[in-house]
Structure formats: C-alpha cells, structure tokens
Design a protein around this motif. Structure first.
Motif, PDB file in Angstrom:
ATOM      1  N   GLY A 111     -12.718  32.899 -40.090  1.00 15.27           N
ATOM      2  CA  GLY A 111     -12.606  33.667 -38.862  1.00 15.27           C
ATOM      3  C   GLY A 111     -11.895  32.951 -37.734  1.00 15.27           C
ATOM      4  N   VAL A 112     -11.665  31.653 -37.886  1.00 14.84           N
ATOM      5  CA  VAL A 112     -10.907  30.881 -36.902  1.00 14.84           C
ATOM      6  C   VAL A 112      -9.455  30.831 -37.353  1.00 14.84           C
ATOM      7  N   THR A 113      -8.530  31.044 -36.425  1.00 13.57           N
ATOM      8  CA  THR A 113      -7.106  31.088 -36.758  1.00 13.57           C
ATOM      9  C   THR A 113      -6.467  29.729 -36.509  1.00 13.57           C
ATOM     10  N   SER A 114      -5.702  29.249 -37.472  1.00  7.62           N
ATOM     11  CA  SER A 114      -4.903  28.034 -37.306  1.00  7.62           C
ATOM     12  C   SER A 114      -3.538  28.460 -36.787  1.00  7.62           C
ATOM     13  N   LEU A 115      -3.263  28.170 -35.528  1.00  6.89           N
ATOM     14  CA  LEU A 115      -2.016  28.590 -34.897  1.00  6.89           C
ATOM     15  C   LEU A 115      -0.969  27.491 -35.027  1.00  6.89           C
ATOM     16  N   SER A 116       0.083  27.795 -35.718  1.00  8.42           N
ATOM     17  CA  SER A 116       1.234  26.906 -35.827  1.00  8.42           C
ATOM     18  C   SER A 116       2.451  27.775 -36.104  1.00  8.42           C
ATOM     19  N   HIS A 117       3.607  27.155 -36.127  1.00  4.49           N
ATOM     20  CA  HIS A 117       4.827  27.911 -36.405  1.00  4.49           C
ATOM     21  C   HIS A 117       4.886  28.222 -37.898  1.00  4.49           C
ATOM     22  N   VAL A 118       4.687  29.506 -38.234  1.00  2.00           N
ATOM     23  CA  VAL A 118       4.699  29.954 -39.633  1.00  2.00           C
ATOM     24  C   VAL A 118       5.833  30.975 -39.759  1.00  2.00           C
ATOM     25  N   PRO A 119       6.995  30.569 -40.290  1.00  2.00           N
ATOM     26  CA  PRO A 119       8.145  31.489 -40.313  1.00  2.00           C
ATOM     27  C   PRO A 119       7.848  32.838 -40.955  1.00  2.00           C
ATOM     28  N   GLY A 120       7.069  32.886 -42.032  1.00  2.00           N
ATOM     29  CA  GLY A 120       6.785  34.158 -42.691  1.00  2.00           C
ATOM     30  C   GLY A 120       6.092  35.142 -41.766  1.00  2.00           C
ATOM     31  N   LYS A 121       5.113  34.677 -40.987  1.00  2.00           N
ATOM     32  CA  LYS A 121       4.407  35.546 -40.051  1.00  2.00           C
ATOM     33  C   LYS A 121       5.262  35.830 -38.822  1.00  2.00           C
ATOM     34  N   SER A 122       6.001  34.812 -38.380  1.00  2.00           N
ATOM     35  CA  SER A 122       6.869  34.995 -37.222  1.00  2.00           C
ATOM     36  C   SER A 122       7.918  36.068 -37.476  1.00  2.00           C
ATOM     37  N   GLY A 125       7.061  39.622 -36.896  1.00  2.29           N
ATOM     38  CA  GLY A 125       6.855  40.045 -35.517  1.00  2.29           C
ATOM     39  C   GLY A 125       5.595  39.514 -34.870  1.00  2.29           C
ATOM     40  N   TYR A 126       4.880  38.602 -35.524  1.00  5.52           N
ATOM     41  CA  TYR A 126       3.655  38.043 -34.957  1.00  5.52           C
ATOM     42  C   TYR A 126       4.011  36.797 -34.145  1.00  5.52           C
ATOM     43  N   ILE A 127       4.217  36.998 -32.840  1.00  9.05           N
ATOM     44  CA  ILE A 127       4.763  35.959 -31.974  1.00  9.05           C
ATOM     45  C   ILE A 127       3.861  34.720 -31.877  1.00  9.05           C
ATOM     46  N   PRO A 128       2.500  34.840 -31.920  1.00  7.45           N
ATOM     47  CA  PRO A 128       1.689  33.619 -31.851  1.00  7.45           C
ATOM     48  C   PRO A 128       2.003  32.613 -32.950  1.00  7.45           C
ATOM     49  N   GLY A 161       6.007  18.946 -29.944  1.00 11.88           N
ATOM     50  CA  GLY A 161       6.793  17.804 -29.496  1.00 11.88           C
ATOM     51  C   GLY A 161       7.298  18.017 -28.082  1.00 11.88           C
ATOM     52  N   GLU A 162       7.648  19.262 -27.780  1.00  9.21           N
ATOM     53  CA  GLU A 162       8.118  19.623 -26.449  1.00  9.21           C
ATOM     54  C   GLU A 162       7.759  21.074 -26.170  1.00  9.21           C
ATOM     55  N   GLY A 163       7.281  21.362 -24.957  1.00  8.37           N
ATOM     56  CA  GLY A 163       6.949  22.726 -24.571  1.00  8.37           C
ATOM     57  C   GLY A 163       5.557  23.133 -25.012  1.00  8.37           C
ATOM     58  N   GLY A 164       5.305  24.446 -24.962  1.00  7.86           N
ATOM     59  CA  GLY A 164       4.009  24.977 -25.369  1.00  7.86           C
ATOM     60  C   GLY A 164       2.972  25.025 -24.269  1.00  7.86           C
ATOM     61  N   GLU A 165       3.393  24.849 -23.017  1.00  7.35           N
ATOM     62  CA  GLU A 165       2.459  24.903 -21.896  1.00  7.35           C
ATOM     63  C   GLU A 165       1.908  26.315 -21.726  1.00  7.35           C
ATOM     64  N   ASN A 166       0.648  26.405 -21.347  1.00  6.08           N
ATOM     65  CA  ASN A 166       0.022  27.697 -21.076  1.00  6.08           C
ATOM     66  C   ASN A 166      -0.016  27.995 -19.587  1.00  6.08           C
ATOM     67  N   GLY A 167       0.197  29.264 -19.235  1.00  2.94           N
ATOM     68  CA  GLY A 167      -0.122  29.767 -17.911  1.00  2.94           C
ATOM     69  C   GLY A 167      -1.451  30.485 -18.011  1.00  2.94           C
ATOM     70  N   LEU A 168      -2.322  30.323 -17.013  1.00  2.51           N
ATOM     71  CA  LEU A 168      -3.677  30.873 -17.048  1.00  2.51           C
ATOM     72  C   LEU A 168      -3.996  31.533 -15.711  1.00  2.51           C
ATOM     73  N   LEU A 169      -4.497  32.759 -15.768  1.00  3.79           N
ATOM     74  CA  LEU A 169      -4.928  33.454 -14.556  1.00  3.79           C
ATOM     75  C   LEU A 169      -6.236  34.170 -14.838  1.00  3.79           C
ATOM     76  N   THR A 292       3.796  19.153 -36.764  1.00  2.00           N
ATOM     77  CA  THR A 292       3.837  20.514 -36.237  1.00  2.00           C
ATOM     78  C   THR A 292       2.673  20.757 -35.277  1.00  2.00           C
ATOM     79  N   ARG A 293       2.931  21.579 -34.286  1.00  2.00           N
ATOM     80  CA  ARG A 293       1.890  21.967 -33.336  1.00  2.00           C
ATOM     81  C   ARG A 293       0.785  22.707 -34.091  1.00  2.00           C
ATOM     82  N   LEU A 294      -0.476  22.362 -33.806  1.00  2.00           N
ATOM     83  CA  LEU A 294      -1.607  23.018 -34.450  1.00  2.00           C
ATOM     84  C   LEU A 294      -2.731  23.201 -33.440  1.00  2.00           C
ATOM     85  N   LEU A 295      -3.116  24.455 -33.249  1.00  2.00           N
ATOM     86  CA  LEU A 295      -4.271  24.792 -32.426  1.00  2.00           C
ATOM     87  C   LEU A 295      -5.205  25.677 -33.238  1.00  2.00           C
ATOM     88  N   TYR A 296      -6.499  25.518 -33.016  1.00  2.00           N
ATOM     89  CA  TYR A 296      -7.479  26.448 -33.571  1.00  2.00           C
ATOM     90  C   TYR A 296      -7.790  27.496 -32.505  1.00  2.00           C
TER      91      TYR A 296
END
Length: 307
Positions: A111-122, A125-128, A161-169, A292-296
């Motif tokens: 149930g937890v998603t491993s977020l990284s750059h996955v070309p097949g999902k990208s 159209g799944y932008i995350p 390695g570069e980028g990936g900053e979040n904006g939060l409101l 590679t960038r990896l977030l849960y």
C-alpha cells in the motif's frame, strides 16, 4: 460526465456552525485570527528533529503534533539517512492514527508507493513517476468521497541529483486567502459540480469513471476543511459560469505568488513530510549517475490524529 453522487462531498447540515461555511462570518473571523496567530514564517519552522521515526519519543511526537496542528504539516529530519525500509512510513503513520491506506493500483503490495522515475509508468501519463514537474494539487483529487485522501506521508530515501524541490501550501491558508478576496469565490468552489475529473481511459478501457465534486468541502466525519484540486488543465472540466472561472483564476494567482505562506523545501535522505493533504507541487529533477531519486509515499483516508 458528472457524477450524481458528487453531492455527498458537501454536507453543511452536519456542521452548521462551521467557520468554513461562507455565511458564518463571525465564526470565520475567530477561526482566522487563531489560524494566523503564531503561524510559521518559513519552512525551517516546520522542521522537527527525530532520532528514528519508527520509534519516536513522546516528546518528538508531541512536537510533530504541535507543528501539524498549526500548519497541517510538518517536516521531520531523522538520523536514518538513505535506509530503505518500508517500516518507516508504516510505523510513523500508525503513531498518528494513519491506518487506512489508499491502495491505489500503482501502489506497492503493502500500500506504500515507491516514487522514482519509472519510464513505463511515466509514458502512460502518470507524472509522479516521471522526472517532470508536478503542478499544484492535493493527493487523490480524482477519488470519490468514500476514498477522500485526508493525510499523506512522504519519506525521502534518496533525493534527486538536482531539482525535485516541493512547494507546500496549507489548504486552510489557501481557503483563507480566497475567502478574504471574495466569499463568493469560496461559495463557487464549494458547489458540488465545481470541478469534474474526466474518466481515465487506457488502451480503450475506462479504468476510472468521471468524478465531480467541490474544491472546498466540510468533512462530514470531523468538520474540518477538505480540499481537492489540481492545476492541470488537460484533465479538468470546471463548472461553466463566470464566478467559478473568476474563483479558479484567483486561486491560481494565490498559488503563483511569492507568498511567505508558500513553503519550498527539498527533502534530503532521512527526511519526510507528514501532513493533512496540503496543496503541493514538485519541481522537475534529474537523477545522479547510479543513484535514482526514491521516496516512499503513503496516502490515508484518515486525518492525522489529534489535529
């Protein structure tokens, strides 16, 4: 295209004294004053130091709770570094009453998603799962009322390695800014047909039906403000009237401003975000060679307990 059941998003009769109802001006003014008193002035004021998020002390939990009560979010900094352990989001979430995971089709088996750059999902159209920027949104804006995402948790194993900053409101601040501009904008965006997400179709098969609902609603379970929103234009149908168009444009301006209430933060290894589904975005990023960038990411139908 609209879903008749969408009216379930708005149940004002359940909380007639809510400060979030446009007609309750006195209650709103009292809530507004309390909200802005002592509100964090920078992302640094959201940061709470933890030893191990899997086994917090009572003091660490209390400090995270204090920040979340004020801003609907907190950033934690732990000593775990780049440890890959799904127990981190599971146990941290559980400590705040987050147990009902949104097990969406793209999530991992637990149930937890491993977020990284996955070309097949990208490419589908799944932008995350891409390295492109993510526009302002709340999680699960396409979900039906029974599957409202009330909270989510991000834990960073490895940053880009570069980028990936979040904006939060804080979504309550977004509401406050909109209502201060014109209460009629709030009324328009509380309409049960304000925003429609068209059906999701893959290879000619509909995988998710159209979903209509408001941007702002009062959660019937707890009386708190709920927000569903995306700045995407390709997959959105807004209610076709002048006041809704004006309200959407005003909200877009609020999100685009260089406001002290819009926090920007790039999570490092061992850091994470705990929140009541605040509005957020993500800058484009590029991975470092061999890392590679990896977030849960864990999404919940629960709100953070005691907030």
């Amino acid at each position: 295209m609209t879903n008749p059941a969408s009216a379930a998003w708005v149940e004002p009769d359940a909380h007639p004294d809510s400060p979030f109802l446009p007609d309750n001006d006195g209650a709103y003014r009292r809530w507004r004053d309390a909200k802005l008193t002592g509100y964090p002035a920078s992302a640094g004021e959201l940061v709470v130091e933890l030893g191990d998020p899997r086994a917090m002390s009572a003091g660490e939990r209390a400090e995270l709770l204090r920040v979340c009560r004020k801003a609907n979010m907190a950033i934690y900094r732990s000593r775990l570094g780049a440890l890959e352990d799904k127990d981190i989001p599971h146990r941290l979430g559980s400590a705040f009453g987050l147990r009902d995971l949104d097990r969406n089709p793209l999530a991992d088996d637990d149930g937890v998603t491993s977020l990284s750059h996955v070309p097949g999902k990208s490419e589908r159209g799944y932008i995350p799962y891409s390295n492109r920027r993510l526009l302002w949104h709340t999680d699960g804006y396409y979900n039906p009322p029974a599957r409202r995402i009330r909270a989510f948790l991000l834990h960073c194993v490895r940053p880009a390695g570069e980028g990936g900053e979040n904006g939060l409101l804080d979504h309550e601040i977004a509401y406050l800014r909109l209502r201060d501009t014109d209460p009629e904008y709030v009324r328009a965006l509380m309409h049960p047909l304000a925003m429609t997400i068209p059906p999701n179709v893959e290879s000619g098969t509909e995988t998710r039906g159209a979903q209509s609902g408001p941007v702002f609603s009062i959660d019937p379970l707890n009386g708190r403000l709920h927000m569903r929103y995306t700045a995407r234009t390709r997959s959105i149908v807004w209610r076709d009237d002048a006041i809704t168009r004006e309200a959407v444009q005003c909200l877009e301006r609020i999100l685009a401003e260089d406001s002290p209430h819009v926090f920007r933060y790039r999570l490092a290894s061992g850091e994470g975000l705990l929140c009541n589904n605040v509005v957020h975005n993500r800058a484009a990023f590029s991975d470092a060679p061999g890392a590679t960038r990896l977030l849960y990411r864990a999404r919940y139908y629960n709100r953070l307990a005691d907030t």
